[in-house]
Design a protein around this motif. Sequence first.
Motif, PDB file in Angstrom:
ATOM      1  N   ILE A   1       0.844  -1.205   0.000  1.00 56.10           N
ATOM      2  CA  ILE A   1       0.000   0.000   0.000  1.00 56.10           C
ATOM      3  C   ILE A   1       0.877   1.252   0.000  1.00 56.10           C
ATOM      4  O   ILE A   1       0.624   2.202  -0.746  1.00 56.10           O
ATOM      5  CB  ILE A   1      -0.945  -0.030   1.218  1.00 56.10           C
ATOM      6  CG1 ILE A   1      -1.967  -1.169   1.052  1.00 56.10           C
ATOM      7  CG2 ILE A   1      -1.653   1.313   1.394  1.00 56.10           C
ATOM      8  CD1 ILE A   1      -2.719  -1.531   2.322  1.00 56.10           C
TER       9      ILE A   1
ATOM     10  N   ALA B   1       3.869   1.488  -1.174  1.00 56.89           N
ATOM     11  CA  ALA B   1       4.487   1.593  -2.500  1.00 56.89           C
ATOM     12  C   ALA B   1       3.502   2.231  -3.483  1.00 56.89           C
ATOM     13  O   ALA B   1       3.876   3.128  -4.252  1.00 56.89           O
ATOM     14  CB  ALA B   1       4.916   0.217  -3.002  1.00 56.89           C
ATOM     15  N   GLY B   2       2.253   1.791  -3.446  1.00 59.56           N
ATOM     16  CA  GLY B   2       1.234   2.364  -4.339  1.00 59.56           C
ATOM     17  C   GLY B   2       1.050   3.847  -4.074  1.00 59.56           C
ATOM     18  O   GLY B   2       0.986   4.657  -5.009  1.00 59.56           O
ATOM     19  N   ALA B   3       0.992   4.216  -2.794  1.00 61.55           N
ATOM     20  CA  ALA B   3       0.806   5.630  -2.444  1.00 61.55           C
ATOM     21  C   ALA B   3       2.007   6.452  -2.902  1.00 61.55           C
ATOM     22  O   ALA B   3       1.855   7.541  -3.467  1.00 61.55           O
ATOM     23  CB  ALA B   3       0.604   5.766  -0.932  1.00 61.55           C
ATOM     24  N   TYR B   4       3.215   5.918  -2.716  1.00 58.61           N
ATOM     25  CA  TYR B   4       4.424   6.635  -3.132  1.00 58.61           C
ATOM     26  C   TYR B   4       4.444   6.852  -4.651  1.00 58.61           C
ATOM     27  O   TYR B   4       4.713   7.956  -5.139  1.00 58.61           O
ATOM     28  CB  TYR B   4       5.675   5.871  -2.705  1.00 58.61           C
ATOM     29  CG  TYR B   4       6.931   6.400  -3.350  1.00 58.61           C
ATOM     30  CD1 TYR B   4       7.463   7.627  -2.977  1.00 58.61           C
ATOM     31  CD2 TYR B   4       7.561   5.690  -4.371  1.00 58.61           C
ATOM     32  CE1 TYR B   4       8.587   8.140  -3.593  1.00 58.61           C
ATOM     33  CE2 TYR B   4       8.691   6.191  -4.993  1.00 58.61           C
ATOM     34  CZ  TYR B   4       9.206   7.409  -4.608  1.00 58.61           C
ATOM     35  OH  TYR B   4      10.309   7.918  -5.235  1.00 58.61           O
ATOM     36  N   LEU B   5       4.131   5.790  -5.391  1.00 61.68           N
ATOM     37  CA  LEU B   5       4.133   5.905  -6.849  1.00 61.68           C
ATOM     38  C   LEU B   5       3.081   6.922  -7.309  1.00 61.68           C
ATOM     39  O   LEU B   5       3.237   7.585  -8.326  1.00 61.68           O
ATOM     40  CB  LEU B   5       3.883   4.537  -7.496  1.00 61.68           C
ATOM     41  CG  LEU B   5       5.011   3.516  -7.274  1.00 61.68           C
ATOM     42  CD1 LEU B   5       4.574   2.116  -7.679  1.00 61.68           C
ATOM     43  CD2 LEU B   5       6.273   3.921  -8.037  1.00 61.68           C
TER      44      LEU B   5
END
Lengths: 169, 207
Positions: free
Chosen positions: A58, A60-64
Motif C-alpha cells: 500500500i 508503494a502504491g501511495a508513493y508511486l
Amino acid sequence: MTVSRDNSLAIYRGIKAAGVKSISALPETWLVYLLQLAEDDPDVHLIEVAKEEEAIGIAAGAYLAGQPHLLLMQNHGFLAAINGIVSLAMSYRIPLCMLIALRGHWGEPYPWHTQGGIHTEPVLRALGIPFEYARDPAKVGLQIKQALTFAQSSLSPVALLLDRELMED
Amino acid sequence: MAYGSKLTTDMKRSDCIKALYPELADRLVVTIMGACAQELYDLGDRDNFFYLQHAMGLASSIGLGLASSLPNQKVVVLDGDGSVLMNLGTLATLARYGPPNLTHIIFDNGSLLSTGGFASHTTSGITDLAAIARGAGCPKVFAADNNYQFLEACAEAFDSNEMCTIVAKVEAVGPDHFGMDIALPENAFRLKRYIKSITNHESRITH
C-alpha cells in the motif's frame, strides 16, 4: 501502564506537520490514540491492514501515486513485513517511513513481547535500515519530518522507534 | 500432480491478457511476477505497467495504494492463485476499503507454474478463491471458466462503480522464454513519472 494521550497527540501533530496524506496501520495498544486521531481526520486517508506486509504494498502504491505516506506498526509487525521491505521496497527503491512501536524492550513486563523487542534493532542494522529512537515529545515532530525527508531522498526504508518513555505515562 | 492438468478449463492466461491488452492502454496496471509479467511484457511494454517481480502477494496491496491515492485513475491488478494464497488477508482489506476504480483479476491456474509447476491449493477446485473473495466481503466477484465469461466479466468490471474481483480459471501453461529489459528501480521511477505526467495534465484540465 497507560498509553500517553498527550504524547500520542504530539506524534500526530508531527505526522500532520510533515505533510503526510495517507497512513497504513495495524492497530496495537501503543498506537491506539494515534489511530483514533487518524480515523477522525478527514484530511488523512487511513488504511488498516490485516497483516503488516500488506502495508508495504500500500505504501508503494501511495508513493508511486505521489502521496506522502506513513506506516504505523508494532515491531512484531515490522518483523512480519520483512520480505515486502526487501523484495518490494528495497528492490524497487521505494521509500518507506515507518513509525514502529518498540514493545518488548527496557521496562517490558510482558514476556511475549521481549524476544521481538530484543531483536528489532539488530534486524534493522542487518537490513541497513537507518533508524532513530523517539523518546522526547518535544523532539518527535522534528524526527518524523526528518524521517520522511530522508526516506524520500534516499529512496530507502527508514524507521523511527517509538520508545516506552514516549508512549507510556 | 504437477502442472495442474486436472483443471477443467481450456482458457489460456496469455489469450486473456491479449484480449485485455487494448483496454490497458490508459489504466495503471500492476502484474505479478513470472509467466504473467512476461506475457504482458511480450505484448508491448508500456509506461503505465508495473511488474512486481517478487514480493508475492503484494500486487493487490500496491493496487489498493494506487487506487485509493488516485480516485480518478483506473487500476487493474493481474494476480495469480499462488500469490493471492500468500496474502489472503488482502481480500479482506480490499473488501473493507473497496476502491471503486480497482479491478482485481486473479488468474487461477492451480499451479505454482513459474517455480516448477507444483500444484497450488486451488488445484482441482479444492480451494475456491472466488468463494473466499465473496466471503471476505468483496462487493462484486466473478468466476470465469471460459473466454466468453472472462471478457463479459471484464467488460462489466471496467464499467462498474464498485471494486470488482475476477477469478479466471486458466490452463497451467506459460511462455517458452523469460527475459525483460527493465531494471526494477527503473520500473518504479517510470511509473511514478507517468502518474505525475497524467495527474498534472488532469489538474490542468480541471483548473
